[in-house]
Design an enzyme around this catalytic site. Sequence first.
Site, mmCIF file in Angstrom:
data_model
loop_
_atom_site.group_PDB
_atom_site.id
_atom_site.type_symbol
_atom_site.label_atom_id
_atom_site.label_comp_id
_atom_site.label_asym_id
_atom_site.label_seq_id
_atom_site.Cartn_x
_atom_site.Cartn_y
_atom_site.Cartn_z
ATOM 1 N N ARG A 94 0.823 -1.213 0.000
ATOM 2 C CA ARG A 94 0.000 0.000 0.000
ATOM 3 C C ARG A 94 0.856 1.262 0.000
ATOM 4 N NH1 ARG A 94 -5.187 -0.017 1.464
ATOM 5 N NH2 ARG A 94 -4.896 1.954 2.553
ATOM 6 N N VAL A 124 -10.750 8.309 -8.262
ATOM 7 C CA VAL A 124 -11.019 6.875 -8.386
ATOM 8 C C VAL A 124 -9.749 6.067 -8.120
ATOM 9 C CG1 VAL A 124 -11.904 5.063 -9.903
ATOM 10 C CG2 VAL A 124 -12.814 7.387 -10.092
ATOM 11 N N ASN A 126 -6.387 4.392 -6.704
ATOM 12 C CA ASN A 126 -6.131 3.852 -5.370
ATOM 13 C C ASN A 126 -4.700 4.109 -4.897
ATOM 14 O OD1 ASN A 126 -8.540 2.655 -4.339
ATOM 15 N ND2 ASN A 126 -8.414 1.159 -5.998
ATOM 16 N N PRO A 127 -4.485 4.126 -3.568
ATOM 17 C CA PRO A 127 -5.486 4.011 -2.492
ATOM 18 C C PRO A 127 -6.325 5.287 -2.407
ATOM 19 C CG PRO A 127 -3.292 4.293 -1.558
ATOM 20 C CD PRO A 127 -3.110 4.180 -3.046
ATOM 21 N N VAL A 128 -7.607 5.151 -2.658
ATOM 22 C CA VAL A 128 -8.467 6.303 -2.917
ATOM 23 C C VAL A 128 -8.547 7.263 -1.734
ATOM 24 C CG1 VAL A 128 -10.620 5.148 -2.236
ATOM 25 C CG2 VAL A 128 -10.681 7.008 -3.912
ATOM 26 N N THR A 149 -14.447 8.042 -4.640
ATOM 27 C CA THR A 149 -15.541 7.063 -4.728
ATOM 28 C C THR A 149 -15.683 6.287 -3.426
ATOM 29 O OG1 THR A 149 -13.956 5.566 -5.793
ATOM 30 C CG2 THR A 149 -15.502 6.744 -7.224
ATOM 31 N N ALA A 156 -22.274 -1.296 -2.336
ATOM 32 C CA ALA A 156 -23.080 -2.002 -3.336
ATOM 33 C C ALA A 156 -22.870 -3.512 -3.225
ATOM 34 C CB ALA A 156 -22.725 -1.516 -4.739
ATOM 35 N N ARG A 157 -21.634 -3.920 -3.041
ATOM 36 C CA ARG A 157 -21.330 -5.347 -2.890
ATOM 37 C C ARG A 157 -21.979 -5.908 -1.626
ATOM 38 N NH1 ARG A 157 -14.970 -4.465 -4.601
ATOM 39 N NH2 ARG A 157 -15.237 -4.900 -6.825
ATOM 40 N N HIS A 181 -11.595 2.445 2.171
ATOM 41 C CA HIS A 181 -11.830 1.521 1.061
ATOM 42 C C HIS A 181 -10.650 0.557 1.083
ATOM 43 C CE1 HIS A 181 -12.712 -0.205 -2.800
ATOM 44 N NE2 HIS A 181 -11.593 0.262 -3.343
#
Length: 322
Positions: A94, A124, A126-128, A149, A156-157, A181
């Site tokens: 990361r 959008v 990453n890492p966002v 985002t 949603a998932r 995220h």
Amino acid sequence: MKIQRNKVVIIGAGQVGSAVMSTLLSSGSLAEIVIIDKNEKKAYGEALDGSHSTAFAYSPNIRVKQGTYVDCEDASIIVITAGPSAKPGDVVDRIALAQKNIEVVKEVMEQIISYTMDAIIIMVSNPVDILTYYAQNYFGYPVEKIFGTGTTLDTARFRRILGQKYLIDTKNVHGYILGEHGETAFATWSSSNIAGVPIDDFDITYDDVPLNKEAIVEEVKQVGYEILMNKGYTNIGIAKSVDRIIQAILINELSVLPLSTTLTGEYGIEDVALSLPCIVTKDGIGRRLEVPLSVDETSKLRASAEFLRETFSKTYKGPGPK
């Protein structure tokens, strides 16, 4: 220069950028889409390919072209998808990814601010959360006009997994994945419900298997890696997330979406960007909502914030915020 209504600039013509373009073309609510990429041939090819879809019946006559940063001058929305991303087999570091993409965002933001301080910017790449914090606080851009985002796709998932378990339309499942995220994300089980019925009281089941909350959250976190390992990249889900956010902006929908933005004291947290439910307006984020959280959920949110704060401090060594 006056902003051109419904003009979107996509920075980055990779798998995500091209999927965002395709999804936006299908939505039919834009006047113009411009794609910018260092690889100008790639951007030109994507734009040319996408432009041909406008010839079909029931397809709006959206202008699609490869452009330059000058096109940001009158854009209403700018979507940043540029920068390297994880690939199958990679050991995801990361800090290394953040360092690389901070340099990308620095270059992109310096170009953007030379042409506009008015467009809404959607992060959008990453890492966002790390990149959103950097973009919001280090370039003097109006903070409410930049956001990431965040956990929109994670949420949603989450709702989809619950809907599948109970054979309920996902749109009747309510609840959020908040925080980072990434690995420190968590679910708001205390307020999650199906059609107004609290999850813990929803006793309709079709598989006789009790709800395993920890396993569901883990599945939400891991499904992106599963997609990556099987198809080589993720792009459809995140493109739909970007489209959902843009539609909310364009019609001033006042929808509540979990977006990444810098906190200013919510839940006792500040100076870090992560996802909370936000009211989305035509001008960007209207305000962040401090939804009720349990003691455990509040602790997880603060732990997520501390993890992101530490990650940023290890990643960024440049000058301070503007």
